[in-house]
Enzyme design. Structure first.
Site, PDB file in Angstrom:
ATOM      1  NE  ARG A 104     -10.558  -5.011   0.732  1.00 51.51           N
ATOM      2  CZ  ARG A 104      -9.795  -3.982   1.150  1.00 51.51           C
ATOM      3  NH1 ARG A 104     -10.353  -2.937   1.728  1.00 51.51           N
ATOM      4  NH2 ARG A 104      -8.489  -3.980   0.940  1.00 51.51           N
TER       5      ARG A 104
ATOM      6  CG  ASP B  95     -13.377   6.912  -1.183  1.00 53.67           C
ATOM      7  OD1 ASP B  95     -13.337   6.716   0.046  1.00 53.67           O
ATOM      8  OD2 ASP B  95     -12.345   6.901  -1.903  1.00 53.67           O
TER       9      ASP B  95
ATOM     10  CB  CYS C 273     -14.105   1.700   0.035  1.00 55.15           C
ATOM     11  SG  CYS C 273     -13.628   3.445   0.084  1.00 55.15           S
TER      12      CYS C 273
ATOM     13  CD  GLN D 194     -13.134  -1.519  -0.537  1.00 57.95           C
ATOM     14  OE1 GLN D 194     -12.323  -1.364   0.353  1.00 57.95           O
ATOM     15  NE2 GLN D 194     -14.344  -2.013  -0.309  1.00 57.95           N
TER      16      GLN D 194
ATOM     17  NE  ARG E  83      -3.861   0.708   2.028  1.00 54.96           N
ATOM     18  CZ  ARG E  83      -5.085   0.924   2.532  1.00 54.96           C
ATOM     19  NH1 ARG E  83      -5.264   1.757   3.537  1.00 54.96           N
ATOM     20  NH2 ARG E  83      -6.137   0.311   2.037  1.00 54.96           N
TER      21      ARG E  83
ATOM     22  CG  HIS F 269      -8.410   0.191  -2.749  1.00 49.70           C
ATOM     23  ND1 HIS F 269      -7.616  -0.869  -2.364  1.00 49.70           N
ATOM     24  CD2 HIS F 269      -9.128   0.538  -1.626  1.00 49.70           C
ATOM     25  CE1 HIS F 269      -7.837  -1.153  -1.092  1.00 49.70           C
ATOM     26  NE2 HIS F 269      -8.744  -0.307  -0.621  1.00 49.70           N
TER      27      HIS F 269
END
Ligand code: CP
Ligand code: NVA
Length: 315
Positions: free
Chosen positions: A298, A230, A270, A131, A101, A128
């Site tokens: 996830r 988001d 998310c 996700q 990340r 991402h």
């Protein structure tokens, strides 16, 4: 060597396999999980904060029989200037996979080019993908219950993404929607419409013009099967907070705006959420808000991704 840096790193038949395996792993959790990572260590290099991604990967690696090795960027020499390439080469001598990340998407690509183990993108400023796969699974398990075709259930559905339409989540969902055969419309301020660089990237992926953009939030949401938002201030953008909140406030997902989507539409986020900014608490609490299923998924989906990558023979 197979990596997962962007949604399209799996072909459609592989996506179907990942979703099906995620469903199987979810159903069997705690009873029988194939120890496909037995004897393996997977490194996790994080340059940004994380709750869901870090915990789901650590738990997932453990449940598959492997050993997760969490490395804060600043605790390793990478944080003091050792190159990405040398870090990738060295770690490849020790571990069986690397989850990363970070900020710059190119850093993840450089790691994949230099490393000799599978690399997984756990969020960059650009994409991402873990996700998006978990989100797609969350929708598909509702649209294709009782063993139905998960991937096929996504086809033709419309997702509306509101707010910061130039962030990693928006870009990743545009790519994912095109891959899965969904329609996507973005509703956000003109100043945050996708960049030309993103459009060029999308064209290189074979999806030129593969989204609609509008500054009218109601138009974006009309006939949508999914309403997604988001945070307005992604990690690394904190100094723009005031301006972003001012510009994006017309795109808050309120109960009224959500009501203009289809009557059976789902709300997704998310997380982490900032109630009162991009979404109201009432929408987060709506029975058609599936935010905590997304978070749980996830785990199942990333286990399926790692199991799939681990089984691809090394080049
Ligand atoms: N959604 C997500 O990636 O959350 P974290 O930042 O907590 O990992
Ligand atoms: N766009 C957000 C996503 C967090 C999971 C960020 O990058 O901070």
């Amino acid at each position: 060597m197979k990596h997962f840096l962007k949604e399209t790193d799996f072909k459609l038949h592989e996506v179907a396999g990942v979703l099906a395996l995620a469903r199987e792993l979810k159903a069997k959790r705690g009873r029988h999980t194939p120890p496909v990572l037995a004897g393996q260590t997977w490194a996790m290099i994080f340059s940004k904060s994380s709750t869901r991604t870090r915990v789901s990967f650590e738990v997932g690696i453990h449940e598959l029989g492997g050993n997760p090795l969490f490395l804060n960027r600043n605790d390793i020499q990478l944080g003091r200037g050792e190159s990405i390439e040398d870090t990738a080469r060295v770690l490849s001598r020790f571990v069986h996979g690397i989850i990363i990340r970070t900020f710059d998407h190119q850093d993840v690509e450089r790691m994949a080019a230099a490393g000799t183990v599978p690399i997984i993108n756990a969020l960059t400023d650009f994409l991402h993908p873990c996700q998006i796969y978990a989100d797609a699974f969350t929708l598909a398990e509702r649209w294709a219950p009782r063993g139905g075709d998960l991937l096929a259930s996504l086809k033709g559905r419309k997702i509306a993404f509101l707010g910061d339409t130039a962030c990693n989540m928006a870009y990743s969902w545009v790519l994912g929607a095109n891959l899965f055969g969904m329609k996507i419309s973005l509703g956000g301020p003109e100043a945050f419409r996708p960049t030309r660089e993103f459009d060029a990237f999308l064209a290189r992926e074979g999806f030129a013009g593969g989204y609609q953009f509008t500054t009218d939030p109601k138009e974006a949401v009309r006939e949508a099967d999914v309403v997604y938002t988001d945070v307005w201030v992604s990690m690394g953008k904190e100094e723009e907070t005031k301006e972003r909140i001012r510009t994006m406030s017309p795109y808050q997902v309120t109960a009224d705006l959500f009501a203009t989507a289809r009557t059976d539409a789902y709300f997704l986020h998310c997380l982490p959420a900032h109630p009162g900014e991009e979404v109201t608490q009432a929408v987060l609490d709506n029975p058609r808000s599936v935010i905590f299923d997304q978070a749980e998924n996830r785990l199942h989906v990333q286990k399926a991704i790692m199991a799939t990558l681990a089984q691809v023979p090394r080049a």
